[in-house]
Design a protein around this motif. Structure first.
Motif, short mmCIF file in Angstrom:
data_model
loop_
_atom_site.label_atom_id
_atom_site.label_comp_id
_atom_site.label_asym_id
_atom_site.label_seq_id
_atom_site.Cartn_x
_atom_site.Cartn_y
_atom_site.Cartn_z
N ASP A 50 0.81 -1.23 -0.06
CA ASP A 50 0.05 0.00 -0.13
C ASP A 50 0.82 1.08 -0.04
O ASP A 50 0.55 2.15 0.73
N ILE A 51 1.90 1.38 -0.86
CA ILE A 51 2.68 2.34 -0.70
C ILE A 51 3.05 2.67 -2.46
O ILE A 51 2.91 1.86 -3.16
N PRO A 52 3.36 3.98 -2.74
CA PRO A 52 3.80 4.29 -4.08
C PRO A 52 5.26 3.71 -4.45
O PRO A 52 5.97 3.84 -3.84
N ILE A 53 5.26 3.13 -5.51
CA ILE A 53 6.29 2.53 -6.15
C ILE A 53 6.89 3.30 -7.53
O ILE A 53 6.10 3.48 -8.16
N ILE A 54 8.18 3.42 -7.47
CA ILE A 54 8.60 4.25 -8.74
C ILE A 54 8.51 3.15 -9.89
O ILE A 54 9.25 1.99 -9.96
N ASN A 55 8.10 3.44 -10.99
CA ASN A 55 7.94 2.43 -12.27
C ASN A 55 9.04 2.93 -13.39
O ASN A 55 9.60 2.37 -13.83
N ASP A 56 9.17 4.36 -13.29
CA ASP A 56 9.81 4.82 -14.53
C ASP A 56 10.32 6.50 -14.27
O ASP A 56 9.90 6.78 -13.32
N ILE A 72 16.81 2.59 -9.25
CA ILE A 72 15.77 3.42 -8.73
C ILE A 72 14.23 2.73 -8.82
O ILE A 72 13.40 2.72 -8.25
N ARG A 73 14.28 2.01 -9.97
CA ARG A 73 13.03 1.29 -10.55
C ARG A 73 12.45 0.21 -9.44
O ARG A 73 13.27 -0.45 -8.66
N ARG A 74 11.29 0.19 -9.15
CA ARG A 74 10.49 -0.67 -8.19
C ARG A 74 10.61 -0.50 -6.84
O ARG A 74 10.41 -1.11 -6.11
N LYS A 75 11.38 0.58 -6.53
CA LYS A 75 11.57 1.21 -4.88
C LYS A 75 10.59 2.27 -4.39
O LYS A 75 10.03 2.90 -5.49
#
Length: 383
Positions: A50-56, A72-75
Motif C-alpha cells: 500500500d505504498i507508491p512504487i517508482i515505475n519509470d 531506482i526502479r521498483r523502489k
C-alpha cells in the motif's frame, strides 16, 4: 497509515504494462517523456504494501538527482524523500486520486538533499488503477548553485588537461617513438619493440581524446574559427572507413562507402570534419554486433544539400538514449550504460562542428533496429 488504496487486483498490478489504457497513454509519454526539461517519475501503488512504487523516470530526473533508472526502479518513493517532507500530503493525494503540489527534500544518489517543488496527479483513464505522474522542479537557487559548481569544475578540469595531462603525455609519445624506431640502436627482442608500439598507440589515442575535449569547449566560444579548404568528400569518407578497417575485420562487421559519382568538392574544415565522421563511425562500430553492417553514405537531398549518413544495423537507441546523446550535460557520461562506450562527448562535438559549418545533425533510431546519423551540410558549401 491504516487507510488502503483502491487498486487493481495483484495480477493486474503486476502486468499493468500490458493494460490497453497503459499502452495507449505511454504511447504519448514515449514521444515527450525524455524531451521535456522537467524531472518526472511515474508511480504505481504496491497492492501488498500500500505504498507508491517508482515505475519509470525520465532522463532529466536522472541528470539532476544522479539516480539511474535501474537503481531506482521498483523502489518506494518515500525511500528517497527526506523525513521532513510532508509525506502525509502525498499519501492523501495518492489515496484519493487527487492532484497535489508540495515542497519536498529529495535525497540524491550522493546523499545530498535537493530542495524541489513536487506536483502529483493521477493518470487519466481507468479510475480503478492507482497510477500517477510526479513532476519535480528544482528551486532557482539550487539550479544556480549547481550550474556555477559545474562550470567551475569544468574549467579546472580543462585547465588540468591542457597542461598537467598533455605535457607528460607528449613525453611518453616521444620516448616510446625513440624505442619503437630503435633510434639509439637495436633493442634486442622484437617483443619490446611491439610493446613500445602499443604504448605509443595508446598514448596517441589519449592525446586525441584530450584534444577533442579541449576543442569541444572551444567550439562553444565565439572565437572559434574553421580552417577552410576544398575537400574531396568521397576520398575523405574512404579514408575514414579505412581507419576502422582492421577493427571491423576483427569484429566481423562490414563497413562500406556508398556515394554519388562526380560529387562536387566541399568547402570546410577538413581535419575537424574528418574527426567528426570518424567519431560517428567509431560509435556505430561499438554497437554493431558480429555479422552486422555499417554504410557510410554521401548524397544530396531534394534541396541540393549535402548529406553524409552513417547507418548501422546494431542495437539501436531508445528515446531516452537519444535525449542523452544530445545533452551537453552528458559529455562525460556513459550514454548507453555500457562500459565499452567510453566518454560520451562524441555526438555533442559532431553536432556543434556541423552547426559551425551552417548545417545540422539528426539521428533516427529504435531499439533493435539500428541507428542512422545524418550530417546535413548546406548546398552553398558545395563547389
Amino acid at each position: 497509515m491504516g487507510t488502503s488504496f483502491t487498486n487493481l487486483d495483484e495480477s493486474a498490478a503486476i502486468n499493468i504494462a500490458t493494460h490497453p489504457r497503459y499502452v495507449d497513454e505511454n504511447g504519448l509519454f514515449n514521444v515527450v517523456f525524455n524531451e521535456v526539461s522537467e524531472a518526472i517519475i511515474l508511480l504505481s501503488i504496491d497492492p501488498e504494501k500500500d505504498i507508491p512504487i517508482i515505475n519509470d523516470i525520465n532522463y532529466h530526473f536522472e541528470m539532476i538527482t544522479g539516480h539511474s533508472f535501474h537503481s531506482i526502479r521498483r523502489k518506494p518513493l518515500f525511500d528517497f524523500l527526506h523525513k521532513n517532507t510532508e509525506q502525509h500530503i502525498i499519501y492523501d493525494a495518492l489515496k484519493n486520486r487527487k492532484s497535489a503540489f508540495i515542497n519536498c527534500n529529495f535525497i540524491c544518489s550522493n546523499q545530498q538533499i535537493l530542495k524541489m517543488n513536487m506536483t502529483v496527479r493521477p493518470y487519466n483513464g481507468d479510475k480503478t488503477a492507482s497510477r500517477f505522474i510526479c513532476v519535480f522542479r528544482v528551486t532557482k537557487d539550487n539550479i544556480q548553485l549547481k550550474d556555477e559548481a559545474a562550470r567551475d569544475i569544468k574549467q579546472k578540469l580543462l585547465a588540468a588537461m591542457h597542461h598537467n595531462f598533455k605535457t607528460p603525455l607528449n613525453g611518453i609519445l616521444g620516448y616510446s617513438e625513440v624505442i619503437m624506431s630503435e633510434m639509439l640502436g637495436p633493442i634486442g627482442k622484437n617483443t619490446y619493440k611491439e610493446y613500445a608500439s602499443d604504448i605509443h598507440g595508446a598514448g596517441k589515442e589519449l592525446l586525441e581524446l584530450i584534444d577533442s575535449l579541449l576543442e569541444l569547449k572551444e567550439l562553444e566560444t565565439t572565437e572559434f574559427e574553421l580552417y577552410e579548404e576544398n575537400i574531396d568528400l568521397v576520398d575523405m569518407l574512404k579514408d575514414c572507413v579505412n581507419k576502422y578497417k582492421n577493427a571491423a575485420i576483427k569484429k566481423d562487421v562490414i563497413v562500406e562507402v556508398s556515394y554519388v559519382l562526380n560529387f562536387p568538392d566541399f568547402k570546410g574544415d577538413r581535419t575537424r570534419l574528418q574527426k567528426s565522421i570518424e567519431s560517428v563511425i567509431d560509435n556505430a562500430l561499438k554497437f554493431t554486433s558480429k555479422g552486422g553492417k555499417i554504410v557510410v553514405g554521401l548524397s544530396r537531398d531534394e534541396n541540393g544539400n549535402c548529406v553524409i549518413s552513417i547507418k548501422d544495423n546494431g542495437k539501436g537507441m531508445t528515446p531516452q538514449e537519444i535525449a542523452k546523446a544530445f545533452s551537453d550535460d552528458t559529455q562525460l557520461d556513459n550514454i548507453y550504460s555500457d562500459p565499452s562506450t567510453g566518454i560520451g562527448f562524441g555526438i555533442s562535438f559532431v553536432q556543434k562542428l556541423i552547426e559551425k559549418h551552417g548545417g545540422s545533425l539528426s539521428i533516427i533510431s529504435a531499439p533493435g533496429e539500428g541507428t542512422n546519423v545524418n550530417l546535413n551540410l548546406p548546398e552553398n558549401r558545395l563547389l
